[in-house]
Design a protein around this motif. Structure first.
Motif, PDB file in Angstrom:
ATOM      1  N   ASP A 145      -2.248 -15.346 -17.625  1.00 52.03           N
ATOM      2  CA  ASP A 145      -2.335 -16.052 -18.905  1.00 52.03           C
ATOM      3  C   ASP A 145      -2.715 -15.104 -20.042  1.00 52.03           C
ATOM      4  N   GLY A 146      -2.672 -13.818 -19.786  1.00 54.71           N
ATOM      5  CA  GLY A 146      -2.959 -12.791 -20.778  1.00 54.71           C
ATOM      6  C   GLY A 146      -2.453 -11.470 -20.250  1.00 54.71           C
ATOM      7  N   PRO A 147      -2.728 -10.385 -20.956  1.00 55.08           N
ATOM      8  CA  PRO A 147      -2.289  -9.065 -20.474  1.00 55.08           C
ATOM      9  C   PRO A 147      -2.892  -8.757 -19.102  1.00 55.08           C
ATOM     10  N   LEU A 148      -2.048  -8.460 -18.147  1.00 55.25           N
ATOM     11  CA  LEU A 148      -2.483  -8.157 -16.781  1.00 55.25           C
ATOM     12  C   LEU A 148      -1.631  -7.009 -16.267  1.00 55.25           C
ATOM     13  N   SER A 149      -2.289  -5.974 -15.736  1.00 55.38           N
ATOM     14  CA  SER A 149      -1.542  -4.842 -15.188  1.00 55.38           C
ATOM     15  C   SER A 149      -2.240  -4.273 -13.969  1.00 55.38           C
ATOM     16  N   PHE A 150      -1.427  -3.654 -13.131  1.00 53.94           N
ATOM     17  CA  PHE A 150      -1.908  -2.979 -11.929  1.00 53.94           C
ATOM     18  C   PHE A 150      -1.294  -1.581 -11.913  1.00 53.94           C
ATOM     19  N   LEU A 151      -2.132  -0.574 -11.829  1.00 49.60           N
ATOM     20  CA  LEU A 151      -1.666   0.795 -11.685  1.00 49.60           C
ATOM     21  C   LEU A 151      -1.790   1.129 -10.206  1.00 49.60           C
ATOM     22  N   VAL A 152      -0.654   1.252  -9.546  1.00 55.54           N
ATOM     23  CA  VAL A 152      -0.619   1.423  -8.095  1.00 55.54           C
ATOM     24  C   VAL A 152      -0.495   2.906  -7.762  1.00 55.54           C
ATOM     25  N   ALA A 153      -1.403   3.399  -6.933  1.00 56.18           N
ATOM     26  CA  ALA A 153      -1.392   4.790  -6.483  1.00 56.18           C
ATOM     27  C   ALA A 153      -1.116   4.803  -4.984  1.00 56.18           C
ATOM     28  N   ILE A 154       0.036   5.339  -4.625  1.00 57.31           N
ATOM     29  CA  ILE A 154       0.394   5.445  -3.203  1.00 57.31           C
ATOM     30  C   ILE A 154       1.024   6.806  -2.957  1.00 57.31           C
ATOM     31  N   ALA A 155       1.042   7.198  -1.709  1.00 53.96           N
ATOM     32  CA  ALA A 155       1.724   8.433  -1.325  1.00 53.96           C
ATOM     33  C   ALA A 155       3.223   8.235  -1.548  1.00 53.96           C
ATOM     34  N   ASN A 156       3.890   9.286  -1.948  1.00 57.18           N
ATOM     35  CA  ASN A 156       5.334   9.233  -2.174  1.00 57.18           C
ATOM     36  C   ASN A 156       6.039   9.560  -0.857  1.00 57.18           C
ATOM     37  N   TRP A 157       6.365   8.509  -0.117  1.00 55.74           N
ATOM     38  CA  TRP A 157       7.033   8.703   1.167  1.00 55.74           C
ATOM     39  C   TRP A 157       8.194   7.746   1.287  1.00 55.74           C
ATOM     40  N   GLU A 158       9.136   8.108   2.102  1.00 53.59           N
ATOM     41  CA  GLU A 158      10.342   7.303   2.282  1.00 53.59           C
ATOM     42  C   GLU A 158      10.053   6.172   3.251  1.00 53.59           C
ATOM     43  N   HIS A 159       9.965   4.972   2.700  1.00 53.84           N
ATOM     44  CA  HIS A 159       9.747   3.785   3.509  1.00 53.84           C
ATOM     45  C   HIS A 159      10.245   2.579   2.731  1.00 53.84           C
ATOM     46  N   ALA A 160      10.709   1.571   3.445  1.00 58.60           N
ATOM     47  CA  ALA A 160      11.246   0.368   2.787  1.00 58.60           C
ATOM     48  C   ALA A 160      10.211  -0.296   1.881  1.00 58.60           C
ATOM     49  N   GLU A 161       8.941  -0.285   2.266  1.00 62.10           N
ATOM     50  CA  GLU A 161       7.916  -0.932   1.431  1.00 62.10           C
ATOM     51  C   GLU A 161       7.639  -0.144   0.155  1.00 62.10           C
ATOM     52  N   VAL A 162       7.724   1.170   0.222  1.00 65.91           N
ATOM     53  CA  VAL A 162       7.577   1.983  -0.986  1.00 65.91           C
ATOM     54  C   VAL A 162       8.772   1.711  -1.904  1.00 65.91           C
ATOM     55  N   ALA A 163       9.962   1.640  -1.334  1.00 65.44           N
ATOM     56  CA  ALA A 163      11.167   1.323  -2.123  1.00 65.44           C
ATOM     57  C   ALA A 163      11.057  -0.065  -2.745  1.00 65.44           C
ATOM     58  N   ALA A 164      10.491  -1.024  -2.023  1.00 67.39           N
ATOM     59  CA  ALA A 164      10.321  -2.377  -2.568  1.00 67.39           C
ATOM     60  C   ALA A 164       9.366  -2.377  -3.756  1.00 67.39           C
ATOM     61  N   LEU A 165       8.304  -1.584  -3.684  1.00 63.25           N
ATOM     62  CA  LEU A 165       7.395  -1.456  -4.831  1.00 63.25           C
ATOM     63  C   LEU A 165       8.122  -0.838  -6.022  1.00 63.25           C
ATOM     64  N   GLN A 166       8.930   0.181  -5.768  1.00 66.83           N
ATOM     65  CA  GLN A 166       9.645   0.856  -6.841  1.00 66.83           C
ATOM     66  C   GLN A 166      10.737  -0.023  -7.444  1.00 66.83           C
ATOM     67  N   ALA A 167      11.190  -1.037  -6.707  1.00 63.41           N
ATOM     68  CA  ALA A 167      12.228  -1.953  -7.195  1.00 63.41           C
ATOM     69  C   ALA A 167      11.633  -3.226  -7.806  1.00 63.41           C
ATOM     70  N   SER A 168      10.332  -3.286  -7.929  1.00 61.27           N
ATOM     71  CA  SER A 168       9.684  -4.488  -8.459  1.00 61.27           C
ATOM     72  C   SER A 168      10.195  -4.829  -9.851  1.00 61.27           C
ATOM     73  N   PRO A 169      10.480  -6.101 -10.109  1.00 59.01           N
ATOM     74  CA  PRO A 169      10.891  -6.484 -11.465  1.00 59.01           C
ATOM     75  C   PRO A 169       9.760  -6.317 -12.479  1.00 59.01           C
ATOM     76  N   TYR A 170       8.535  -6.138 -12.009  1.00 57.54           N
ATOM     77  CA  TYR A 170       7.388  -5.960 -12.891  1.00 57.54           C
ATOM     78  C   TYR A 170       7.088  -4.491 -13.202  1.00 57.54           C
ATOM     79  N   LEU A 171       7.759  -3.575 -12.515  1.00 53.39           N
ATOM     80  CA  LEU A 171       7.512  -2.150 -12.724  1.00 53.39           C
ATOM     81  C   LEU A 171       7.882  -1.749 -14.147  1.00 53.39           C
ATOM     82  N   ARG A 172       6.965  -1.101 -14.833  1.00 53.26           N
ATOM     83  CA  ARG A 172       7.214  -0.655 -16.213  1.00 53.26           C
ATOM     84  C   ARG A 172       7.293   0.860 -16.321  1.00 53.26           C
ATOM     85  N   ALA A 173       6.686   1.574 -15.412  1.00 55.33           N
ATOM     86  CA  ALA A 173       6.728   3.030 -15.441  1.00 55.33           C
ATOM     87  C   ALA A 173       6.380   3.564 -14.058  1.00 55.33           C
ATOM     88  N   LYS A 174       6.836   4.772 -13.804  1.00 51.88           N
ATOM     89  CA  LYS A 174       6.548   5.415 -12.516  1.00 51.88           C
ATOM     90  C   LYS A 174       6.300   6.891 -12.783  1.00 51.88           C
TER      91      LYS A 174
END
Length: 143
Positions: A97-126
């Motif tokens: 209901d207001g400005p909300l953000s999450f800065l996600v810090a993860i290891a850069n590795w090849e995995h479907a779940e990492v790819a899913a995070l990178q494909a998030s419709p909410y992703l604004r920058a990487k």
């Protein structure tokens, strides 16, 4: 209790300099995955809120329901945890209901779940930090 979670990497945290930038430039106020052993902010979500509440824990991240604010999320690097975190963050952002953000810090590795995070419709920058420049602090070694 934290030692029972598993091997190395379950207590990794960003260095203080990174948290200083997150607070100053992005207004981050709390951590989504931390413990009394590795937290930087005084408020954080943790795996064992029953023990950690006296030390600043806000409870489990998966029970945490902020509707505004900026938060750092550095989950254990386990695929099931990444998926659950992504789903929870998506739900929170959907109902913010207001400005909300999450800065996600993860290891850069090849995995479907990492790819899913990178494909998030909410992703604004990487930002990908080259491996030779990465610094992780192991809170599990603080005993």
């Amino acid at each position: 209790r934290y030692r029972s979670l598993g091997g190395p990497g379950f207590q990794l945290a960003l260095p203080s300099a990174a948290f200083q930038v997150l607070a100053a430039k992005f207004g981050v106020i709390a951590e989504c995955f931390a413990s009394p052993l590795n937290c930087w902010f005084g408020r954080y979500c943790s795996a064992f809120p029953d023990c950690d509440a006296p030390f600043g824990s806000l409870g489990s991240f998966f029970d945490f329901r902020p509707t505004r604010g900026a938060f750092e999320a550095n989950p254990p690097f386990a695929p099931a945890m990444l998926a659950r975190m992504r789903e929870h963050i998506h739900e929170l952002l959907k109902f913010a209901d207001g400005p909300l953000s999450f800065l996600v810090a993860i290891a850069n590795w090849e995995h479907a779940e990492v790819a899913a995070l990178q494909a998030s419709p909410y992703l604004r920058a990487k930002l990908v930090v080259p491996q030779e420049q990465q610094r992780w602090l192991d809170g599990g070694s603080a005993r």
